[in-house]
Scaffold this active site. Structure first.
Site, PDB file in Angstrom:
ATOM      1  N   THR A 122      43.334  33.806  43.066  1.00  0.00           N
ATOM      2  CA  THR A 122      42.775  32.584  42.481  1.00  0.00           C
ATOM      3  C   THR A 122      41.659  33.012  41.539  1.00  0.00           C
ATOM      4  O   THR A 122      41.119  34.110  41.665  1.00  0.00           O
ATOM      5  CB  THR A 122      42.196  31.637  43.548  1.00  0.00           C
ATOM      6  OG1 THR A 122      41.144  32.317  44.254  1.00  0.00           O
ATOM      7  CG2 THR A 122      43.240  31.185  44.549  1.00  0.00           C
ATOM      8  N   GLY A 123      41.310  32.132  40.622  1.00  0.00           N
ATOM      9  CA  GLY A 123      40.274  32.468  39.652  1.00  0.00           C
ATOM     10  C   GLY A 123      40.880  32.614  38.272  1.00  0.00           C
ATOM     11  O   GLY A 123      42.010  32.188  38.026  1.00  0.00           O
ATOM     12  N   GLY A 169      42.889  33.192  35.498  1.00  0.00           N
ATOM     13  CA  GLY A 169      44.237  33.744  35.427  1.00  0.00           C
ATOM     14  C   GLY A 169      44.438  34.727  34.291  1.00  0.00           C
ATOM     15  O   GLY A 169      45.219  35.677  34.408  1.00  0.00           O
ATOM     16  N   GLY A 188      48.730  29.838  33.304  1.00  0.00           N
ATOM     17  CA  GLY A 188      47.857  30.842  33.909  1.00  0.00           C
ATOM     18  C   GLY A 188      48.645  31.874  34.686  1.00  0.00           C
ATOM     19  O   GLY A 188      49.838  32.092  34.451  1.00  0.00           O
ATOM     20  N   THR A 220      42.753  26.428  42.842  1.00  0.00           N
ATOM     21  CA  THR A 220      44.067  26.995  43.154  1.00  0.00           C
ATOM     22  C   THR A 220      44.163  27.282  44.641  1.00  0.00           C
ATOM     23  O   THR A 220      43.163  27.597  45.278  1.00  0.00           O
ATOM     24  CB  THR A 220      44.317  28.315  42.386  1.00  0.00           C
ATOM     25  OG1 THR A 220      44.135  28.102  41.009  1.00  0.00           O
ATOM     26  CG2 THR A 220      45.684  28.901  42.639  1.00  0.00           C
TER      27      THR A 220
HETATM   28  N1  ASP Z   1      44.213  31.049  38.538  1.00  0.00           N
HETATM   29  C1  ASP Z   1      44.259  29.722  38.016  1.00  0.00           C
HETATM   30  C2  ASP Z   1      44.672  29.769  36.593  1.00  0.00           C
HETATM   31  O1  ASP Z   1      44.182  30.619  35.852  1.00  0.00           O
HETATM   32  C3  ASP Z   1      42.992  28.958  38.076  1.00  0.00           C
HETATM   33  C4  ASP Z   1      42.118  29.134  39.262  1.00  0.00           C
HETATM   34  O2  ASP Z   1      42.487  29.756  40.247  1.00  0.00           O
HETATM   35  O3  ASP Z   1      41.007  28.627  39.231  1.00  0.00           O
HETATM   36  O4  ASP Z   1      45.412  28.922  36.177  1.00  0.00           O
END
Ligand code: ASP
Length: 370
Positions: free
Chosen positions: A264-265, A267, A243, A213
């Site tokens: 990010t990460g 969600g 997400g 992301t």
């Molecule tokens: N935040 C994003 C989601 O959950 C994924 C990510 O940032 O890796 O869709």
């Protein structure tokens, strides 16, 4: 605290915000994959462009990059091998927002979210409706699945096993460990040109899907702010899964009077604490950007009663930019183990207009042991 004191401290909040040094300057921050995006956004700001146009132009570079497997073209697909994208934008000066979710066949979804904001009376369009909206505006539809992403998806399908070790996408007799030489050989038949490293990457990403992301936040010298987040979401997700990235208040939030934040990460964790909005509210109440992010990380820890075994199964990062230009990046964990056995620390990108972007270390809440 007595109720009256609490009321007084709440009443004092706007004063705390006003007391911050009022000397805005051009500044752009983003997740670590956005060094070029920040540079692009900065060039738009320096040319007098709008803050939202700046961040959208910045993240478009990442959406177009086939090698970033977490955003736009080249993003890892859902469990059926179809790329579905999510994105959101928020424009400080007009206090408007736009977002799209579960969009197929459209490359630049941050731009599409901006179009929803500017050209509709709605905030969010999803799925087929979002694709039709794009079609109505003449945006070309393309196959978003690169060969590289398809290879990783195929490796993932081959790595799934039932308790007996069976998998209909293999001959069912292989062991549980991926990649077996046989599985690698199958991939090589389909992609004869692929290097050993590429095949190893595909199996690696199949077993430990990368999170990615891009979130990008900008402040200009007039004190105007905007933000965007764009992603292909969680790899191998159930079709239709949405997400945090397109959720205004979770993936991104901007309050022109206070600041901006994004994430990010994983969600699912962010949605439950409405991270970006909570960070901005924390800053409104006087916390500095780092403290504001850490408070949200603490809320995530609390959601699992501090169970580090469960928390260790995911990563999540927050980014905050205050209206006076102060900023922070903060991660749940101190680092993430990488192939080769080392622990990579989390970083975020900063561009203050003086040259190329620099990566700064994220602060963190929990120390991850290798
Ligand atoms: N935040 C994003 C989601 O959950 C994924 C990510 O940032 O890796 O869709």
């Amino acid at each position: 605290m007595r109720r009256r004191d609490w009321l007084l401290s709440t009443a004092a909040v706007p004063v705390a915000v006003q007391a911050q040094p009022a000397s805005p300057k051009n500044i752009v921050i983003s997740s670590a994959n956005g060094t070029k995006a920040c540079e692009k956004a900065m060039s738009v700001l320096q040319a007098g462009g709008d803050t939202l146009e700046a961040v959208v132009q910045g993240v478009t570079l990442v959406e177009d990059d086939p090698n970033d497997t977490s955003v736009g073209y080249g993003g890892l697909p859902n469990e059926e091998g179809i790329v579905e994208l999510d994105a959101s934008v928020m424009h400080g000066p007009t206090r408007r927002a736009g977002s799209v979710a579960s969009v197929r066949n459209i490359k630049n979804v941050a731009r599409l979210a901006k179009m929803v904001m500017e050209n509709t009376d709605h905030v969010m369009l999803v799925g087929e409706g979002a694709t039709r909206f794009a079609r109505a505006w003449g945006i070309p539809e393309i196959n978003m699945l690169t060969e590289r992403a398809r290879m990783a998806w195929m490796a993932w399908k081959q790595s799934l096993r039932d308790r007996e070790g069976n998998n209909n996408w293999t001959d069912g007799l292989d062991g549980l460990d991926a990649p077996t030489p046989k599985q690698a050989a199958t991939l090589r038949q389909i992609w004869p040109e692929a290097s050993d490293e590429m095949i190893a990457w595909a199996f690696d990403v199949a077993r430990f899907p990368t999170t990615g992301t891009i979130n990008c936040l900008a402040l200009n010298a007039k004190g105007e702010m905007s933000g965007t987040t764009t992603t292909s979401g969680l790899a191998w997700k159930i079709p239709g899964r949405v997400g945090d990235s397109p959720i205004i208040g979770a993936g991104v939030y901007v309050d022109q009077e206070v600041g901006a934040a994004g994430s990010t990460g994983r969600g699912e964790e962010n949605i439950r604490v409405v991270g970006a909005h909570t960070i901005v509210e924390n800053m409104r109440h006087g916390m500095d950007p780092k403290a504001a992010c850490h408070d949200v990380l603490q809320r995530i820890v609390r959601n699992y009663n501090g169970d580090q075994k469960k928390l260790n199964r995911f990563d999540i990062n927050f980014y905050a930019l205050r209206k006076d230009g102060a900023h922070a990046g903060a991660s749940l964990w101190s680092g993430r183990p990488r192939r080769g056995g080392y622990m990579a620390s989390f970083q975020y990108s900063v561009n203050d207009g003086s040259g190329p972007s620099r990566l700064e270390k994220c602060s963190w809440l929990l120390e991850r042991k290798a």
